[in-house]
Design a protein around this motif. Structure first.
Motif, PDB file in Angstrom:
ATOM      1  N   ASN A   1      18.047  -8.257 109.137  1.00 19.03           N
ATOM      2  CA  ASN A   1      18.167  -9.640 109.596  1.00 19.03           C
ATOM      3  C   ASN A   1      17.650  -9.780 111.032  1.00 19.03           C
ATOM      4  O   ASN A   1      17.125  -8.825 111.620  1.00 19.03           O
ATOM      5  CB  ASN A   1      19.608 -10.130 109.443  1.00 19.03           C
ATOM      6  CG  ASN A   1      20.609  -9.294 110.221  1.00 19.03           C
ATOM      7  OD1 ASN A   1      20.230  -8.536 111.103  1.00 19.03           O
ATOM      8  ND2 ASN A   1      21.880  -9.421 109.905  1.00 19.03           N
TER       9      ASN A   1
ATOM     10  N   GLY B   1      30.325  -7.021 104.466  1.00 15.02           N
ATOM     11  CA  GLY B   1      29.812  -7.977 105.452  1.00 15.02           C
ATOM     12  C   GLY B   1      28.730  -8.857 104.837  1.00 15.02           C
ATOM     13  O   GLY B   1      28.397  -8.733 103.657  1.00 15.02           O
ATOM     14  N   PRO B   2      28.147  -9.760 105.636  1.00 14.03           N
ATOM     15  CA  PRO B   2      27.167 -10.706 105.107  1.00 14.03           C
ATOM     16  C   PRO B   2      25.896 -10.057 104.560  1.00 14.03           C
ATOM     17  O   PRO B   2      25.405 -10.451 103.500  1.00 14.03           O
ATOM     18  CB  PRO B   2      26.851 -11.603 106.305  1.00 14.03           C
ATOM     19  CG  PRO B   2      27.345 -10.876 107.513  1.00 14.03           C
ATOM     20  CD  PRO B   2      28.461 -10.005 107.049  1.00 14.03           C
ATOM     21  N   THR B   3      25.362  -9.055 105.267  1.00 14.42           N
ATOM     22  CA  THR B   3      24.123  -8.418 104.793  1.00 14.42           C
ATOM     23  C   THR B   3      24.389  -7.700 103.474  1.00 14.42           C
ATOM     24  O   THR B   3      23.585  -7.746 102.538  1.00 14.42           O
ATOM     25  CB  THR B   3      23.591  -7.441 105.863  1.00 14.42           C
ATOM     26  OG1 THR B   3      23.474  -8.151 107.101  1.00 14.42           O
ATOM     27  CG2 THR B   3      22.227  -6.883 105.487  1.00 14.42           C
ATOM     28  N   ASP B   4      25.546  -7.054 103.395  1.00  6.41           N
ATOM     29  CA  ASP B   4      25.941  -6.359 102.171  1.00  6.41           C
ATOM     30  C   ASP B   4      26.111  -7.355 101.020  1.00  6.41           C
ATOM     31  O   ASP B   4      25.638  -7.114  99.904  1.00  6.41           O
ATOM     32  CB  ASP B   4      27.262  -5.632 102.461  1.00  6.41           C
ATOM     33  CG  ASP B   4      27.774  -4.846 101.279  1.00  6.41           C
ATOM     34  OD1 ASP B   4      27.124  -3.850 100.920  1.00  6.41           O
ATOM     35  OD2 ASP B   4      28.804  -5.238 100.702  1.00  6.41           O
TER      36      ASP B   4
ATOM     37  N   GLN C   1      28.418 -14.768 110.744  1.00  7.95           N
ATOM     38  CA  GLN C   1      27.573 -15.490 109.802  1.00  7.95           C
ATOM     39  C   GLN C   1      28.429 -16.232 108.777  1.00  7.95           C
ATOM     40  O   GLN C   1      29.454 -15.711 108.318  1.00  7.95           O
ATOM     41  CB  GLN C   1      26.650 -14.527 109.101  1.00  7.95           C
ATOM     42  CG  GLN C   1      25.617 -13.914 110.024  1.00  7.95           C
ATOM     43  CD  GLN C   1      24.824 -12.850 109.320  1.00  7.95           C
ATOM     44  OE1 GLN C   1      24.232 -13.112 108.286  1.00  7.95           O
ATOM     45  NE2 GLN C   1      24.822 -11.653 109.863  1.00  7.95           N
TER      46      GLN C   1
ATOM     47  N   ALA D   1      29.215  -6.767 115.524  1.00  5.71           N
ATOM     48  CA  ALA D   1      28.661  -5.774 114.596  1.00  5.71           C
ATOM     49  C   ALA D   1      27.910  -4.691 115.373  1.00  5.71           C
ATOM     50  O   ALA D   1      27.051  -4.015 114.825  1.00  5.71           O
ATOM     51  CB  ALA D   1      27.746  -6.462 113.596  1.00  5.71           C
TER      52      ALA D   1
ATOM     53  N   GLY E   1      29.862  -3.348 111.530  1.00  2.00           N
ATOM     54  CA  GLY E   1      29.377  -4.514 110.808  1.00  2.00           C
ATOM     55  C   GLY E   1      30.420  -5.605 110.821  1.00  2.00           C
ATOM     56  O   GLY E   1      31.551  -5.421 111.301  1.00  2.00           O
ATOM     57  N   ALA E   2      30.018  -6.756 110.274  1.00  2.00           N
ATOM     58  CA  ALA E   2      30.917  -7.910 110.272  1.00  2.00           C
ATOM     59  C   ALA E   2      32.035  -7.762 109.236  1.00  2.00           C
ATOM     60  O   ALA E   2      33.066  -8.425 109.347  1.00  2.00           O
ATOM     61  CB  ALA E   2      30.111  -9.172 109.998  1.00  2.00           C
ATOM     62  N   GLY E   3      31.810  -6.909 108.224  1.00  2.00           N
ATOM     63  CA  GLY E   3      32.872  -6.658 107.232  1.00  2.00           C
ATOM     64  C   GLY E   3      34.111  -6.088 107.908  1.00  2.00           C
ATOM     65  O   GLY E   3      35.215  -6.644 107.792  1.00  2.00           O
TER      66      GLY E   3
ATOM     67  N   SER F   1      19.202  -9.773 113.570  1.00  6.60           N
ATOM     68  CA  SER F   1      19.906  -8.796 114.380  1.00  6.60           C
ATOM     69  C   SER F   1      19.199  -7.430 114.345  1.00  6.60           C
ATOM     70  O   SER F   1      18.804  -6.882 115.368  1.00  6.60           O
ATOM     71  CB  SER F   1      21.295  -8.678 113.748  1.00  6.60           C
ATOM     72  OG  SER F   1      22.245  -8.179 114.577  1.00  6.60           O
TER      73      SER F   1
ATOM     74  N   PHE G   1      24.353  -2.261 107.613  1.00  2.00           N
ATOM     75  CA  PHE G   1      25.696  -2.630 108.091  1.00  2.00           C
ATOM     76  C   PHE G   1      26.738  -2.276 107.032  1.00  2.00           C
ATOM     77  O   PHE G   1      26.390  -1.988 105.881  1.00  2.00           O
ATOM     78  CB  PHE G   1      25.758  -4.129 108.407  1.00  2.00           C
ATOM     79  CG  PHE G   1      24.802  -4.570 109.479  1.00  2.00           C
ATOM     80  CD1 PHE G   1      25.041  -4.269 110.811  1.00  2.00           C
ATOM     81  CD2 PHE G   1      23.643  -5.257 109.157  1.00  2.00           C
ATOM     82  CE1 PHE G   1      24.147  -4.665 111.809  1.00  2.00           C
ATOM     83  CE2 PHE G   1      22.743  -5.660 110.131  1.00  2.00           C
ATOM     84  CZ  PHE G   1      23.000  -5.362 111.461  1.00  2.00           C
TER      85      PHE G   1
HETATM   86  C1  MLT Z   1      26.655  -7.468 108.885  1.00  4.78           C
HETATM   87  O1  MLT Z   1      26.420  -7.496 107.674  1.00  4.78           O
HETATM   88  O2  MLT Z   1      27.534  -6.748 109.346  1.00  4.78           O
HETATM   89  C2  MLT Z   1      25.908  -8.413 109.788  1.00  4.78           C
HETATM   90  O3  MLT Z   1      24.725  -8.863 109.236  1.00  4.78           O
HETATM   91  C3  MLT Z   1      25.865  -7.967 111.184  1.00  4.78           C
HETATM   92  C4  MLT Z   1      25.263  -9.000 112.117  1.00  4.78           C
HETATM   93  O4  MLT Z   1      25.962  -9.899 112.591  1.00  4.78           O
HETATM   94  O5  MLT Z   1      24.077  -8.888 112.368  1.00  4.78           O
END
Ligand code: MLT
Length: 301
Positions: free
Chosen positions: A91, A39-42, A202, A155, A183-185, A93, A35
């Motif tokens: 994740n 964002g959260p994973t990053d 998240q 995302a 992504g969520a970022g 997702s 992603f």
């Molecule tokens: C992200 O980092 O963009 C998220 O993890 C995406 C998600 O909501 O799965």
């Protein structure tokens, strides 16, 4: 003579293999984030990469390979050389929803080897500050009254943020427009700018913005409140009982990665997760570190 020659060759090959096992890692490793940056994973990947790099004695580079709800980045890991130098973070997702939604060119079960679960966080139901609702019931009423215009960032189709929105629509009898991002970022940037109205996001991504007063949180998709944000009610308390969504993160390597490399990556992962500074940072981001992680069954020390 020929036999003796083969024995020497086999001995040399074994010595080279054992030397390379001992020297792993001899150069930087890469964690592939499927992603967008920010964002959260990053965020989780960067915290882990920094601490794991110290444990491994090598730099761990974070690479964002984005698109198609995370499937491009996960595919990049599934096809990487299985030498321990390419690690994938993903994740619920990317590693559960995507295989359920898409026809993929990889199989998460047979092309990837799990290393460890990392942490788990609920989603927050958030809106831009311009939405007039003061609580979740008010938000549902506002969405119902404006459904032709309401937008929610995701995302990507089939991502956790998208599925969260679909659950919400089904439970409230509402309809609104989903807007996919890498992504969520990036969708957070548009929520902050007021270009979209809602997100199911998240905690790791939205909590800092909620604390800064930049967006509004209505509820979290968990049975209990987050320790670091006790002011945000659960969905049960806020009026949408049962909308529980937990987005866990984990690490994978390509199938066929040597066992010794896996053991060293797992040890570095454990080192990072037991570091108090990492635990504190995760707690601030609404992350819960699971007490027992499935891949621990490997028994690596
Ligand atoms: C992200 O980092 O963009 C998220 O993890 C995406 C998600 O909501 O799965």
């Amino acid at each position: 003579m020929k036999n003796r020659f083969s024995i020497v060759l086999a001995f040399l090959a074994a010595s080279i293999t054992s030397a390379s096992a001992q020297s792993f890692p001899s150069h930087p490793l890469t964690i592939v984030v499927p992603f967008a940056a920010g964002g959260p994973t990053d965020t989780i990947a960067r915290i882990m990469a920094d601490r794991m790099g110290r444990a491994l004695g090598q730099t761990v580079i974070v690479e964002n390979t984005t698109g198609a709800a995370g499937t491009i980045g996960v595919g990049r890991v599934a096809r990487a050389t299985p030498d321990g130098y390419t690690i994938g973070i993903g994740n619920w997702s990317s590693h559960v929803l995507n295989p359920a939604v898409y026809q993929l060119r990889y199989d998460v079960l047979t092309d990837l080897e799990p290393i460890s679960l990392i942490a788990n966080n609920p989603q927050l139901i958030v809106s831009k500050n311009g939405v007039p609702a003061k609580d979740l019931k008010g938000l549902i009423a506002w969405v119902k009254a404006n459904q032709d215009h309401v937008t929610q960032g995701t995302a990507g189709a089939g991502s956790a943020s998208h599925i969260g929105g679909i659950f919400f629509q089904n439970m409230t009898g509402t309809k609104f427009q989903f807007v996919p991002y890498r992504g969520a970022g990036p969708f957070m940037q548009d929520l902050l700018a007021g270009n979209i109205d809602l997100a199911f996001d998240q905690a790791a991504n939205s909590l800092p913005q909620v604390r800064a007063g930049q967006i509004r949180a209505y509820a979290m998709t968990a049975k209990t409140r987050i320790v670091s944000a006790p002011e945000i009610p659960t969905v049960d308390e806020a009026g949408l009982p049962g909308l529980y969504i937990a987005v866990w993160h984990g690490l994978w390597v390509p199938k066929g990665t040597p066992a010794d490399a896996i053991a060293k990556i797992l040890t570095a992962t454990r080192d990072a997760l037991s570091d108090l500074a990492v635990q504190h940072r995760f707690m601030e981001l609404g992350q819960e570190i699971p007490a027992a992680r499935p891949a621990d069954a490997r028994g690596a020390s």
